[in-house]
Design a protein around this motif. Sequence first.
Motif, PDB file in Angstrom:
ATOM      1  N   HIS A 185       0.858  -1.286   0.002  1.00 38.59           N
ATOM      2  CA  HIS A 185      -0.031  -0.046  -0.070  1.00 38.59           C
ATOM      3  C   HIS A 185       0.884   1.380   0.100  1.00 38.59           C
ATOM      4  N   PHE A 205       3.609   1.099   2.920  1.00 40.42           N
ATOM      5  CA  PHE A 205       3.610   0.104   3.856  1.00 40.42           C
ATOM      6  C   PHE A 205       4.391  -1.228   3.486  1.00 40.42           C
ATOM      7  N   ASN A 206       5.142  -1.619   4.108  1.00 45.24           N
ATOM      8  CA  ASN A 206       5.981  -2.946   3.870  1.00 45.24           C
ATOM      9  C   ASN A 206       5.281  -4.067   4.755  1.00 45.24           C
ATOM     10  N   ASP A 207       4.753  -5.060   3.731  1.00 38.10           N
ATOM     11  CA  ASP A 207       4.346  -6.120   4.128  1.00 38.10           C
ATOM     12  C   ASP A 207       5.223  -6.963   4.822  1.00 38.10           C
ATOM     13  N   GLY A 215       6.282  -5.060   8.486  1.00 39.02           N
ATOM     14  CA  GLY A 215       5.112  -4.179   9.022  1.00 39.02           C
ATOM     15  C   GLY A 215       5.510  -3.088   9.275  1.00 39.02           C
ATOM     16  N   SER A 216       6.536  -2.558   8.647  1.00 35.37           N
ATOM     17  CA  SER A 216       7.008  -1.088   8.650  1.00 35.37           C
ATOM     18  C   SER A 216       6.592  -0.075   7.555  1.00 35.37           C
ATOM     19  N   LEU A 217       6.925   1.229   8.041  1.00 34.74           N
ATOM     20  CA  LEU A 217       6.465   2.106   6.958  1.00 34.74           C
ATOM     21  C   LEU A 217       7.477   2.837   6.511  1.00 34.74           C
ATOM     22  N   ALA A 264       6.128  -0.010  12.714  1.00 34.29           N
ATOM     23  CA  ALA A 264       4.760   0.159  12.983  1.00 34.29           C
ATOM     24  C   ALA A 264       3.934  -1.116  13.645  1.00 34.29           C
ATOM     25  N   GLY A 300      -0.683  -5.003   5.396  1.00 31.82           N
ATOM     26  CA  GLY A 300      -1.256  -3.829   5.995  1.00 31.82           C
ATOM     27  C   GLY A 300      -1.722  -2.572   5.269  1.00 31.82           C
ATOM     28  N   MET A 340      -2.383   2.144   5.488  1.00 34.45           N
ATOM     29  CA  MET A 340      -2.393   3.326   6.489  1.00 34.45           C
ATOM     30  C   MET A 340      -3.082   4.383   5.866  1.00 34.45           C
ATOM     31  N   VAL A 354      -2.777   3.308  11.172  1.00 31.47           N
ATOM     32  CA  VAL A 354      -2.190   2.016  10.633  1.00 31.47           C
ATOM     33  C   VAL A 354      -2.807   0.863  11.254  1.00 31.47           C
TER      34      VAL A 354
END
Length: 397
Positions: free
Chosen positions: A123, A134-136, A139-141, A160, A166, A168, A178
């Motif tokens: 995303h 958003f890094n699947d 879980g980071s941004l 995150a 995910g 946000m 998020v």
Amino acid sequence: MKRYYYAMGLAALVLTFSACRKNDNDAPVEKENKFVRILVSDDASPSLTLLDPATGSQTPFTGSGPLLALYPTGSGRFAGVVNSSGNLVSFFDSGVEAHDDHAHLKGTPKWALTTSTRVKPAHFKAWGNHILAFNDGDGSLSAVKESDLHTQAATSTINAGTAHHGAMAIFNNGTIAVTLKTGAVAGSLPEKVKVIDASGNTLHTGTISTAGMHGNAGNGTLAAFGAPEGILTITDAGVEKLIPYPDGIGTNWLSTLHYGKASAKFIGVRAKFGVFLIDPSSNTISALYQSDKIKSASFDAAGRNVIILEENGTLRLFNPVSKTQIASANMTQLVFPATGGPAYTSSTKYVYLTNPEKGELYMLRTTDLTLFKTVNISGKPGKIAMIGADLDKEDND
């Protein structure tokens, strides 16, 4: 005397004819606004094409792989280019900078400096000067400001949560809504939402738990997320509510959400089922268009009208404010492969629709969806984004 009147009459005739010819030549030529740029990625190669529709010129660029997803940034000057399988987010500069009612060229079209190499970016969101991916994979941004894209080599990382599929949304005050994976439900979909600051600190943890969310959109003050139980909304203050679905939704919960800035409307989409208007103020969801042939739906670049593409090639344009169909077109020449396939965007004047298998891009008038022009693009033109500025006036005009 007769010769005099004859000569005068002939001169008047010539002047009249010349005036008619001048008026004919002064008739406006139909074309796109001067500063619109269309960026197209390829379904089978790393190629990208930047199209200037007003002049017809095409400039080739090389990306990081095929099937690159393209997203305009807040100003429209840049496009976020997401290669999920290649773990890369990069940014492309249209070379056009908008200023209210006019625009001007800012250098040349080129790749910006900033990149992100976190695992499995999916995303992508831009709001104002803020950009997030958003890094699947962890879980980071990945975060960066649009104003820093030519000076900051890498995005900053916001921790995150844990790995999940995910999403946000960015609030006007810079905080972020998020998704949160609690593990209450098996699989990669998150169950809750939280509000964090730009450093990743949790400001508010949502209390509503769902059976798994997918799809989200935001308007700067409210973030909305699709879930089986309804549309979960949350404010920057952490105030949550669940907007219930209308009767008849069943298992067809809305898993793709969009916000249209010009129309100030939220829509929810379910392929093969329907496109729905989401009204947080009245806490209601209502159908805009329903069909078991819907392939996808989204707003035009300005967020004014809704574009719907069906599996049989029918293209529809809806006004979400009046809830009426503006026009439709039967694009029987479209081919829908297993991966990739036709994609679209729209300026004020034209809808742009790709047909990868035929190497074509169609420009259709937004007034009635009649075909204005077919543009041939090498390779398999797939994903598409309008960048630059939907303006015709330059700052020195």
